[in-house]
Design an enzyme around this catalytic site. Structure first.
Site, PDB file in Angstrom:
ATOM      1  CB  CYS A  57      41.250  41.010  33.903  1.00 55.53           C
ATOM      2  SG  CYS A  57      39.508  40.898  34.318  1.00 55.53           S
TER       3      CYS A  57
ATOM      4  CD  GLU B 226      42.748  38.435  30.123  1.00 47.30           C
ATOM      5  OE1 GLU B 226      42.161  37.405  29.742  1.00 47.30           O
ATOM      6  OE2 GLU B 226      42.617  38.882  31.283  1.00 47.30           O
TER       7      GLU B 226
ATOM      8  CG  ASN C 236      43.556  36.689  38.244  1.00 47.43           C
ATOM      9  OD1 ASN C 236      44.547  35.993  38.064  1.00 47.43           O
ATOM     10  ND2 ASN C 236      42.499  36.257  38.915  1.00 47.43           N
TER      11      ASN C 236
ATOM     12  CD  GLU D  12      40.048  37.108  42.838  1.00 50.63           C
ATOM     13  OE1 GLU D  12      39.573  36.431  41.923  1.00 50.63           O
ATOM     14  OE2 GLU D  12      40.027  36.738  44.030  1.00 50.63           O
TER      15      GLU D  12
ATOM     16  CB  CYS E 230      40.059  41.607  29.052  1.00 48.15           C
ATOM     17  SG  CYS E 230      40.536  41.685  30.792  1.00 48.15           S
TER      18      CYS E 230
ATOM     19  CB  CYS F 284      36.220  39.038  31.003  1.00 47.81           C
ATOM     20  SG  CYS F 284      37.053  40.596  31.423  1.00 47.81           S
TER      21      CYS F 284
END
Length: 160
Positions: free
Chosen positions: A73, A75, A62, A64, A115, A112
Site C-alpha cells: 500500500c 502508506e 500503492n 500491486e 496500514c 486499510c
C-alpha cells in the site's frame, strides 16, 4: 456484562481550498504519488505524502503484484522508506488520496487495517501521534489527530 462506547473525532474540510496552505502542498504531493501508482489489477490508485520532522516530504504509492499479497500500500511504502532512510526523524503529518481509475471517488478513503497497524507502530516508537488527512480524488477531506483515533485498540509491543 458491561458495554463500552468507542468514539472517533475527525475534522471535516468541505474541499481542498479549506485546508491550510502547508497541508494543501502535502496533499498535492499525495496526488502526484497517486498518479504514479502501479495498480494494473485493481485500478485503484493511492498516493501518500508524509511530512517528516526535518521538513522532508516522502511520497509513496500503492504497488500491486500479480501475486496479490506481494504488493504494498501507499502508506506503508512511504512509512517504510522514511523509517529506513530517516530513522531518527518523526512522522509528523500524513496526507492520503485515493481513487478508482474509472470511477473517481469523492468520499474520503482511510488507510486499510494493515496500514493502520504500521502507522500505529511508528506512533508508539516515536511517542507522538501522526496527524492524518485523507480524501478521495476530490471532495471532503477528513483529518484525524492520531492513528489511535482511527484504530482505538492498538496492538503494540505491550502484548508481546
Amino acid at each position: 456484562m458491561k458495554k463500552i462506547k468507542i468514539e472517533s473525532e475527525l475534522e471535516v474540510f468541505e474541499d481542498f481550498s479549506e485546508l491550510p496552505q502547508e497541508i494543501q502542498r502535502l496533499m498535492e504531493a499525495a496526488f502526484e504519488a497517486r498518479d504514479s501508482a502501479y495498480a494494473p489489477y485493481s485500478e485503484f490508485h493511492v498516493g501518500t505524502a508524509l511530512l517528516l520532522s526535518n521538513g522532508k516530504v516522502i511520497k509513496g504509492s500503492n504497488q500491486e503484484n500479480a501475486a496479490y499479497p506481494s504488493g504494498l500500500c501507499a502508506e506503508r511504502t512511504a512509512i517504510y522508506y522514511a523509517g529506513a532512510n530517516f530513522p531518527d526523524e518523526t512522522l509528523e503529518v500524513m496526507a492520503i488520496s485515493a481513487t478508482a481509475k474509472h470511477k473517481p471517488t469523492t468520499t474520503p478513503i482511510p488507510p486499510c487495517g494493515a496500514c493502520r497497524q504500521a502507522i500505529a507502530e511508528y506512533e508508539v516508537k516515536q511517542k507522538q501521534p501522526v496527524v492524518i488527512y485523507f480524501m478521495g480524488a476530490s471532495g471532503k477531506i477528513f483529518k484525524s489527530d492520531s492513528l489511535s483515533n482511527l484504530l482505538p485498540f492498538l496492538f503494540t509491543q505491550e502484548y508481546l
